[in-house]
Scaffold this motif. Structure first.
Motif, PDB file in Angstrom:
ATOM      1  N   GLU A  50      67.881  61.298  53.960  1.00  0.00           N
ATOM      2  CA  GLU A  50      67.118  60.993  52.752  1.00  0.00           C
ATOM      3  C   GLU A  50      65.778  61.724  52.766  1.00  0.00           C
ATOM      4  O   GLU A  50      65.384  62.366  51.781  1.00  0.00           O
ATOM      5  CB  GLU A  50      66.897  59.488  52.641  1.00  0.00           C
ATOM      6  N   LYS A  51      65.072  61.660  53.884  1.00  0.00           N
ATOM      7  CA  LYS A  51      63.790  62.354  54.000  1.00  0.00           C
ATOM      8  C   LYS A  51      63.975  63.861  53.894  1.00  0.00           C
ATOM      9  O   LYS A  51      63.134  64.566  53.325  1.00  0.00           O
ATOM     10  CB  LYS A  51      63.118  61.985  55.321  1.00  0.00           C
ATOM     11  N   TYR A  52      65.088  64.351  54.444  1.00  0.00           N
ATOM     12  CA  TYR A  52      65.371  65.783  54.357  1.00  0.00           C
ATOM     13  C   TYR A  52      65.559  66.206  52.901  1.00  0.00           C
ATOM     14  O   TYR A  52      64.968  67.197  52.449  1.00  0.00           O
ATOM     15  CB  TYR A  52      66.622  66.117  55.161  1.00  0.00           C
ATOM     16  N   MET A  53      66.375  65.464  52.148  1.00  0.00           N
ATOM     17  CA  MET A  53      66.623  65.799  50.747  1.00  0.00           C
ATOM     18  C   MET A  53      65.344  65.722  49.931  1.00  0.00           C
ATOM     19  O   MET A  53      65.070  66.571  49.068  1.00  0.00           O
ATOM     20  CB  MET A  53      67.680  64.864  50.161  1.00  0.00           C
ATOM     21  N   GLN A  54      64.510  64.720  50.200  1.00  0.00           N
ATOM     22  CA  GLN A  54      63.251  64.591  49.478  1.00  0.00           C
ATOM     23  C   GLN A  54      62.319  65.765  49.797  1.00  0.00           C
ATOM     24  O   GLN A  54      61.643  66.300  48.909  1.00  0.00           O
ATOM     25  CB  GLN A  54      62.580  63.264  49.847  1.00  0.00           C
ATOM     26  N   ALA A  55      62.298  66.172  51.069  1.00  0.00           N
ATOM     27  CA  ALA A  55      61.431  67.273  51.477  1.00  0.00           C
ATOM     28  C   ALA A  55      61.866  68.591  50.849  1.00  0.00           C
ATOM     29  O   ALA A  55      61.029  69.394  50.413  1.00  0.00           O
ATOM     30  CB  ALA A  55      61.426  67.390  53.003  1.00  0.00           C
ATOM     31  N   VAL A  56      63.181  68.814  50.788  1.00  0.00           N
ATOM     32  CA  VAL A  56      63.684  70.048  50.160  1.00  0.00           C
ATOM     33  C   VAL A  56      63.361  70.044  48.671  1.00  0.00           C
ATOM     34  O   VAL A  56      62.893  71.044  48.116  1.00  0.00           O
ATOM     35  CB  VAL A  56      65.208  70.197  50.385  1.00  0.00           C
ATOM     36  N   ARG A  57      63.604  68.924  48.018  1.00  0.00           N
ATOM     37  CA  ARG A  57      63.386  68.840  46.568  1.00  0.00           C
ATOM     38  C   ARG A  57      61.918  69.039  46.201  1.00  0.00           C
ATOM     39  O   ARG A  57      61.591  69.663  45.185  1.00  0.00           O
ATOM     40  CB  ARG A  57      63.898  67.494  46.038  1.00  0.00           C
ATOM     41  N   GLN A  58      61.006  68.519  47.007  1.00  0.00           N
ATOM     42  CA  GLN A  58      59.587  68.620  46.646  1.00  0.00           C
ATOM     43  C   GLN A  58      58.997  69.982  46.960  1.00  0.00           C
ATOM     44  O   GLN A  58      57.908  70.306  46.495  1.00  0.00           O
ATOM     45  CB  GLN A  58      58.780  67.516  47.347  1.00  0.00           C
ATOM     46  N   ASP A  59      59.696  70.793  47.749  1.00  0.00           N
ATOM     47  CA  ASP A  59      59.188  72.123  48.070  1.00  0.00           C
ATOM     48  C   ASP A  59      59.297  73.028  46.838  1.00  0.00           C
ATOM     49  O   ASP A  59      60.366  73.128  46.227  1.00  0.00           O
ATOM     50  CB  ASP A  59      59.993  72.729  49.230  1.00  0.00           C
ATOM     51  N   PRO A  60      58.207  73.691  46.432  1.00  0.00           N
ATOM     52  CA  PRO A  60      58.223  74.508  45.213  1.00  0.00           C
ATOM     53  C   PRO A  60      59.275  75.608  45.216  1.00  0.00           C
ATOM     54  O   PRO A  60      59.782  75.985  44.160  1.00  0.00           O
ATOM     55  CB  PRO A  60      56.813  75.105  45.166  1.00  0.00           C
ATOM     56  N   ILE A  61      59.601  76.131  46.399  1.00  0.00           N
ATOM     57  CA  ILE A  61      60.580  77.216  46.481  1.00  0.00           C
ATOM     58  C   ILE A  61      61.991  76.659  46.666  1.00  0.00           C
ATOM     59  O   ILE A  61      62.905  76.977  45.909  1.00  0.00           O
ATOM     60  CB  ILE A  61      60.232  78.177  47.637  1.00  0.00           C
ATOM     61  N   LEU A  62      62.160  75.816  47.680  1.00  0.00           N
ATOM     62  CA  LEU A  62      63.491  75.296  47.995  1.00  0.00           C
ATOM     63  C   LEU A  62      64.032  74.402  46.885  1.00  0.00           C
ATOM     64  O   LEU A  62      65.199  74.487  46.517  1.00  0.00           O
ATOM     65  CB  LEU A  62      63.454  74.516  49.318  1.00  0.00           C
ATOM     66  N   GLY A  63      63.167  73.526  46.356  1.00  0.00           N
ATOM     67  CA  GLY A  63      63.616  72.556  45.356  1.00  0.00           C
ATOM     68  C   GLY A  63      64.045  73.174  44.049  1.00  0.00           C
ATOM     69  O   GLY A  63      64.807  72.575  43.295  1.00  0.00           O
ATOM     70  N   SER A  64      63.557  74.387  43.760  1.00  0.00           N
ATOM     71  CA  SER A  64      63.925  75.056  42.509  1.00  0.00           C
ATOM     72  C   SER A  64      64.934  76.173  42.733  1.00  0.00           C
ATOM     73  O   SER A  64      65.285  76.885  41.796  1.00  0.00           O
ATOM     74  CB  SER A  64      62.671  75.626  41.835  1.00  0.00           C
ATOM     75  N   SER A  65      65.388  76.315  43.983  1.00  0.00           N
ATOM     76  CA  SER A  65      66.301  77.421  44.292  1.00  0.00           C
ATOM     77  C   SER A  65      67.692  77.176  43.728  1.00  0.00           C
ATOM     78  O   SER A  65      68.155  76.037  43.635  1.00  0.00           O
ATOM     79  CB  SER A  65      66.401  77.608  45.810  1.00  0.00           C
TER      80      SER A  65
END
Length: 438
Positions: A79-94
């Motif tokens: 869950e923390k991993y998915m939240q961290a990826v999503r909130q990253d400006p690059i990863l979350g919009s990839s």
């Protein structure tokens, strides 16, 4: 968007072997079920594309079968991993991340890729039927609707698709704006309810952009239909004389003049939310919140039954956050870690500059808290484009990245950017006070 993995399931694959499925929820609603190996594959792809320094920590493999406690620990880590990826400006919009979520959503709902007809509603209730693939993403469906309506390409970005729930009283609840990581056909089909529909609505706040839309006949008709609908549902306030003038313009077919008059009315262009609870000016107050004109408007009923109204400008919000918590259902237990069924409680809290030297937190408890947060962020987006002298037409053509501002912590909070210093002069900020409603 708020990502969480509140639960796991033991499922069987086509060979009869059992495995643990991690249920990924978005805004408290199941989006997809994935295996650890699928998320590990995504992680490896991200590492290869973006490098180890960018990728958040991923829970390690285990040689032996996990105990129930270890499964729950892994669930929290994922869950923390998915939240961290999503909130990253690059990863979350990839596209890598978004396509993973779209594919997982389609596989979870077991909907094969095929041609279908999807109904998209306009604000006046008119249906537009578009032929799409079940695997078409939100942007594809929006373009298909625009093409069916003959809306010019340069105006497509002024509109968005929203998931709306029709209520028994004739009203409607705006659930969310459809995102780049979901498939509209799958999203609406998986709800298994005729109460939900996908609605086309303008996605900007500054009324100055109405002129761009009204220069085209199709854009004019869409904006006119939305304005009439907002007046009819009471979102825009109209007195008797204004109603008479609007009626006269309708009879003449003067759509532009109708919209111009509506622009002068209170709450034009606002989205109204369902009644909810706030702690301002007192705890436990019932409130109707409206979003528009770069503000959140409060229409509050105090415990004394006195009615008050006030507005909170987005430019005077230092930050905001959305938090979620598990609340047991009425016949459950008070222990959220137990196996009893729980509902998700969502809260939007913002820190507001009440006066020159006084900041105060204001909290709204509402199932639409994330939708409110998205409205705030899109207002900020427009203000920043305007402040930088950017071209709104070009900006509207880009895919809106509603989730990239989010920050998640152990309390599942979503935080906003810092205060928009420079857009307003805070040295002249006066004490905030709510007005009595006559």
């Amino acid at each position: 968007m708020h990502f969480s993995i509140p639960e796991t399931e033991v499922r069987s694959d086509e060979n009869g072997s059992t495995y643990v499925a991690y249920n990924i929820h978005v805004n408290g609603v199941l989006h997809c079920r994935v295996r650890y190996s699928q998320l590990l594959g995504l992680h490896e792809q991200i590492k290869k594309e973006y490098g180890n320094n960018v990728v958040p920590a991923f829970p390690p493999k285990k040689i032996f079968t996990l105990t129930p406690a270890e499964v729950d620990q892994r669930r929290e880590q994922l869950e923390k991993y998915m939240q961290a990826v999503r909130q990253d400006p690059i990863l979350g919009s990839s596209e890598m991340f978004n396509s993973f979520l779209r594919k997982a959503q389609q596989e979870t709902q077991q909907i094969p890729t095929e041609e279908v007809q999807l109904e998209i509603y306009l604000s006046n209730g008119q249906k537009v039927k578009v032929n799409i693939l079940t695997s078409d993403q939100t942007e594809d469906v929006l373009e298909a609707v625009a093409s069916k309506l003959d809306l010019p390409d340069e105006l497509v970005g002024y509109f968005s698709l929203f998931l709306v729930q029709e209520r028994g009283d004739g009203g409607c609840t705006y659930v969310r704006k459809l995102q780049e990581f979901e498939l509209p056909y799958v999203s609406i089909t998986s709800l298994h309810s005729p109460d939900y529909r996908i609605v086309l609505r303008k996605s900007y706040w500054d009324t100055a952009y109405d002129s761009d839309v009204m220069d085209d006949s199709v854009g004019l008709n869409l904006l006119y239909a939305q304005t009439v609908s907002d007046i009819e549902r009471g979102w825009i306030l109209v007195n008797k004389e204004q109603h008479r003038q609007l009626k006269s313009l309708q009879e003449k077919g003067s759509k532009k003049e109708f919209i111009r008059l509506a622009q002068t009315l209170k709450y034009y262009g606002y989205i109204k939310f369902d009644p909810c609870i706030t702690d301002f000016p007192e705890k436990g107050c019932h409130v109707i919140v409206g979003a528009g004109n770069n503000e959140l408007n409060f229409h509050v009923k105090l415990p004394s039954d006195q009615m008050k109204e006030g507005s909170f400008k987005v430019t005077r919000m230092r930050c905001w956050r959305v938090t979620s918590s598990q609340v047991p259902v009425a016949n459950g237990t008070a222990n959220p870690s137990s196996s009893s069924k729980c509902d998700v409680k969502l809260e939007l809290a913002f820190e507001y500059l009440m006066s020159k030297d006084r900041l105060q937190w204001v909290t709204i408890t509402s199932p639409q808290a994330i939708m409110m947060s998205i409205c705030l962020q899109s207002m900020v987006d427009e203000l920043m484009v305007k402040k930088s002298g950017g071209n709104i037409k070009k900006q509207m053509q880009k895919k809106r990245l509603n989730g990239t501002f989010q920050r998640s912590d152990s309390q599942q909070a979503v935080k906003s950017p810092p205060l928009l210093v420079g857009i307003e002069d805070f040295s002249n900020a006066s004490t905030f006070d709510m007005e009595d409603v006559p």
